[in-house]
Write a protein that holds these residues in place. Structure first.
Motif, PDB file in Angstrom:
ATOM      1  N   SER A   1       0.785  -1.229   0.000  1.00 47.29           N
ATOM      2  CA  SER A   1       0.000   0.000   0.000  1.00 47.29           C
ATOM      3  C   SER A   1       0.817   1.280   0.000  1.00 47.29           C
ATOM      4  CB  SER A   1      -0.926   0.022   1.219  1.00 47.29           C
ATOM      5  OG  SER A   1      -0.150   0.075   2.409  1.00 47.29           O
ATOM      6  N   ASN A   2       2.099   1.234   0.328  1.00 48.62           N
ATOM      7  CA  ASN A   2       2.853   2.478   0.404  1.00 48.62           C
ATOM      8  C   ASN A   2       4.314   2.278   0.029  1.00 48.62           C
ATOM      9  OD1 ASN A   2       4.705   2.512   2.974  1.00 48.62           O
ATOM     10  ND2 ASN A   2       2.801   1.540   3.623  1.00 48.62           N
ATOM     11  N   CYS A   3       4.957   3.397  -0.195  1.00 45.28           N
ATOM     12  CA  CYS A   3       6.371   3.423  -0.543  1.00 45.28           C
ATOM     13  C   CYS A   3       7.051   4.351   0.461  1.00 45.28           C
ATOM     14  CB  CYS A   3       6.526   3.941  -1.964  1.00 45.28           C
ATOM     15  SG  CYS A   3       8.215   4.271  -2.455  1.00 45.28           S
ATOM     16  N   SER A   4       7.801   3.773   1.373  1.00 47.31           N
ATOM     17  CA  SER A   4       8.501   4.550   2.394  1.00 47.31           C
ATOM     18  C   SER A   4       7.546   5.495   3.126  1.00 47.31           C
ATOM     19  CB  SER A   4       9.661   5.320   1.777  1.00 47.31           C
ATOM     20  OG  SER A   4      10.508   5.799   2.785  1.00 47.31           O
ATOM     21  N   SER A   5       6.384   4.980   3.466  1.00 48.83           N
ATOM     22  CA  SER A   5       5.342   5.710   4.197  1.00 48.83           C
ATOM     23  C   SER A   5       4.720   6.858   3.416  1.00 48.83           C
ATOM     24  CB  SER A   5       5.856   6.212   5.553  1.00 48.83           C
ATOM     25  OG  SER A   5       6.186   5.119   6.375  1.00 48.83           O
ATOM     26  N   LEU A   6       4.820   6.840   2.098  1.00 46.66           N
ATOM     27  CA  LEU A   6       4.048   7.749   1.250  1.00 46.66           C
ATOM     28  C   LEU A   6       2.856   6.951   0.740  1.00 46.66           C
ATOM     29  CD1 LEU A   6       6.820   9.590  -0.781  1.00 46.66           C
ATOM     30  CD2 LEU A   6       5.421  10.519   1.074  1.00 46.66           C
TER      31      LEU A   6
END
Length: 131
Positions: free
Chosen positions: A25-30
């Motif tokens: 669902s995300n990329c490094s909390s983005l």
């Protein structure tokens, strides 16, 4: 340090290597659908991640993408995700209908080296697998 550097951020942020965690669902909390994925090179380098508990921080996509070497890694399976991060990796690497807003890792497609285990690569197809 939080802040902007409109004139020379690319020089200051040129790191040798950045290793980025990827999930379904995300990329490094983005996270998809959030305004911070749209921060440009003239925006803040460090962004708050209020969705998590406790809250944390992450780097903006332009800062991540500006490293000399960008590595996105995804591996591991669980009972909840028996195919690991395969759907996330498909969306990030190969899905033509994804945008920066719908899946932020798309912003790293052109600059990243993608490292994944067999489970994470399972939805990418033969064109993306290395024997």
């Amino acid at each position: 340090m939080l802040g902007k550097c409109n004139c020379c951020w690319q020089v200051h942020c040129k790191r040798s290597l950045i290793l980025i965690k990827m999930t379904c669902s995300n990329c490094s909390s983005l996270y998809p659908g959030r305004q911070e994925v749209l921060v440009g090179s003239d925006g803040p380098w460090v962004l708050p991640v209020a969705m998590k508990s406790p809250p944390s921080i992450t780097l903006s996509l332009p800062v991540m993408a500006n490293s000399k070497q960008v590595v996105v890694a995804a591996c591991g399976v669980s009972e909840k995700y028996p195919q690991g991060k395969s759907e996330g990796m498909r969306r990030a690497v190969a899905a033509e209908d994804e945008s920066l807003e719908s899946f932020p890792a798309v912003g790293l497609r052109e600059v990243a080296t993608w490292v994944m285990d067999e489970a994470a690569a399972s939805k990418l197809g033969d064109a993306y697998t290395k024997n």
